[in-house]
Enzyme design. Structure first.
Site, short mmCIF file in Angstrom:
data_model
loop_
_atom_site.label_atom_id
_atom_site.label_comp_id
_atom_site.label_asym_id
_atom_site.label_seq_id
_atom_site.Cartn_x
_atom_site.Cartn_y
_atom_site.Cartn_z
N ASP A 16 25.48 24.72 22.86
CA ASP A 16 25.57 26.19 22.82
C ASP A 16 24.19 26.85 22.86
O ASP A 16 23.94 27.73 23.66
CB ASP A 16 26.30 26.65 21.55
N ARG A 95 24.01 30.09 5.84
CA ARG A 95 23.82 31.02 6.96
C ARG A 95 22.90 32.21 6.67
O ARG A 95 22.01 32.50 7.47
CB ARG A 95 25.16 31.48 7.53
N ASP A 124 30.48 32.07 11.38
CA ASP A 124 29.02 32.13 11.37
C ASP A 124 28.45 33.35 12.08
O ASP A 124 27.44 33.92 11.65
CB ASP A 124 28.43 30.84 11.97
N SER A 173 32.65 18.59 15.96
CA SER A 173 31.56 19.53 15.73
C SER A 173 31.13 19.38 14.29
O SER A 173 31.94 19.47 13.36
CB SER A 173 32.05 20.94 16.02
N1 ARG Z 1 34.47 26.65 8.57
C1 ARG Z 1 33.36 26.43 7.72
C2 ARG Z 1 32.74 27.72 7.28
O1 ARG Z 1 33.00 28.72 7.89
C3 ARG Z 1 32.31 25.48 8.26
C4 ARG Z 1 32.17 25.33 9.72
C5 ARG Z 1 31.09 24.35 10.03
N2 ARG Z 1 30.82 24.23 11.43
C6 ARG Z 1 30.97 23.10 12.12
N3 ARG Z 1 30.65 23.12 13.36
N4 ARG Z 1 31.42 22.01 11.61
O2 ARG Z 1 32.01 27.80 6.32
#
Ligand code: ARG
Length: 417
Positions: A16, A95, A124, A173
């Site tokens: 990405d 984040r 995110d 991911s």
């Molecule tokens: N869904 C989780 C959150 O919003 C974590 C996502 C992590 N991303 C990944 N590509 N595994 O906090």
């Protein structure tokens, strides 16, 4: 715009963010892109990947170390017993710290804009932009704004000869930092699919190791020592990830309700987080009163919600922090935790603030503070009084109603005849 236009991109070296580099020049007309990778405790290999990809792209690349700051925030989260639907919030907590660090570089380097490679489906994008939109810089989200798909990105990278590796383990991911490792996507998206052991990297299969016990010392709600040795937050978290991880502690397989309303299947590993959260809560159980504990659950819940949303800068959180800090002045003491069967179970706790009187709770003492066992007789007589009265009144009223109804029916029957 005077001179050259410049954009700072949150850069990981993954697909990405790699395709974002030429797109920011071609589609958004930026003269210069700089890439920023923020260290929140990812494995070393991720920095190598970012470094190598940046070099191959000819991208000016910055690495900012925010590990200590992130570890401090993780421990703040412990004081608030923070989890979201059982997930200890690793990605969420990181984040805003990453976003702030990128903003700092962007401002130092005189950038006009900041950009991220998040899609329009996840959390995110919201967490990054909540920080960035508080600045004067333009915010760009190429993947979301151009409606890119993974297939398109792959083709584009191929066409452009961009340096992208062919997908990671099982095409999952993965997002890793000090506090948690998250694995999602591909076959794991199916809520019914049972994950194979090899999605786990931080946790061994539970039960493979002899039971082990540790002691964690807390001061004002913060863990400060492991087995009596003072230890700083980053080292503590790393050590516990290794140790508790070797016992298979801290796996979560869950359905997560994302901010946009999507339900997503998520897998997490978080051995240190589980250990510290369990120990901290056990100590609170000893030193806080019942009503403090119950009210704090509501405060903790709100804190975790804001953390999940990436909105810990909300005024509400300042107020919650005030309550949390006040309660934590008593959360000083030591907790013994046993690693057994994939669990980190508190098995002992002690504190000078313990709201606990051995003589009051013991069966072997006659009277405490001048209160004798027989004094409970009056309390026992009253206990449940209101419920008994209410039930009695209702029963009487219903009996009366039934009687009246029977009389009424009798008359009606007579008149009918
Ligand atoms: N869904 C989780 C959150 O919003 C974590 C996502 C992590 N991303 C990944 N590509 N595994 O906090």
């Amino acid at each position: 715009m005077s001179g050259t236009s410049k954009v700072a991109l949150a850069f990981s070296g993954g697909l990405d963010t790699t395709v974002c580099v030429p797109l920011l020049e071609e589609e958004y007309d930026y003269d210069e892109v700089i890439g920023v990778t923020v260290d929140v405790g990812q494995p070393a290999g991720e920095f190598d990947e970012a470094e190598e990809t940046a070099e191959a792209l000819g991208l000016d690349h910055y690495v900012v170390d925010a590990k200590a700051e992130f570890a401090d925030l993780c421990l703040d989260a412990v004081t608030a017993n923070a989890t979201y639907q059982t997930y200890p919030l690793g990605t969420a907590l990181a984040r805003p710290i990453i976003a702030e660090a990128i903003l700092g570089v962007a401002e130092d380097e005189g950038c006009d804009a900041v950009a991220h490679g998040c899609t329009g489906k996840g959390n995110d994008q919201l967490r990054f932009e909540a920080v960035w939109r508080d600045s004067d810089l333009e915010v760009i989200a190429p993947v979301r704004e151009l409606g890119l798909t993974r297939e398109w990105e792959m083709e584009y990278a191929d066409e452009k000869g961009l340096p992208v590796e062919g997908g990671n383990e099982g095409d999952w991911s993965i997002d890793t930092n000090l506090w948690s490792r998250s694995v999602e996507g591909a076959n794991l998206e199916d809520p019914g699919y049972v994950p194979p052991e090899d999605i786990y990297e931080w946790t061994d299969t539970p039960g493979g190791k002899d039971v082990e016990t540790i002691e964690l010392t807390f001061e004002d709600g913060y863990p400060v020592a492991l087995d009596g040795q003072e230890i700083d937050p980053v080292e503590l978290i790393e050590t516990l990830n290794d140790l508790a991880g070797s016992h298979g502690v801290g796996r979560t397989d869950m359905m997560e309700d994302r901010m946009l309303g999507l339900k997503v299947r998520e897998n997490y590993e978080h051995p240190a987080a589980t250990t510290l959260l369990n120990a901290h809560e056990a100590l609170e159980g000893l030193v806080l009163t019942k009503e403090e504990r119950e009210f704090k659950q509501q405060v903790d819940h709100q804190w975790a919600e804001k953390a999940y949303q990436g909105l810990l800068s909300a005024p509400l959180v300042d107020a919650l922090d005030g309550f949390v800090a006040q309660t934590q002045t008593k959360v000083t003491g030591t907790v013994t935790v046993k690693f057994e069967g994939g669990q980190a179970r508190p098995v002992g706790r002690e504190s000078e603030y313990a709201v606990y009187s051995e003589s009051a709770a013991s069966f072997n003492t006659e009277s405490v503070d001048g209160i004798a066992q027989e004094d409970a007789t009056g309390v026992a007589k009253y206990h449940g009084f209101q419920s008994r009265l209410a039930n009695e009144v209702t029963a009487d009223a219903e009996a009366k109603k039934a009687e009246l109804l029977a009389d009424g029916n009798g008359e009606a029957t007579e008149e009918d005849q």
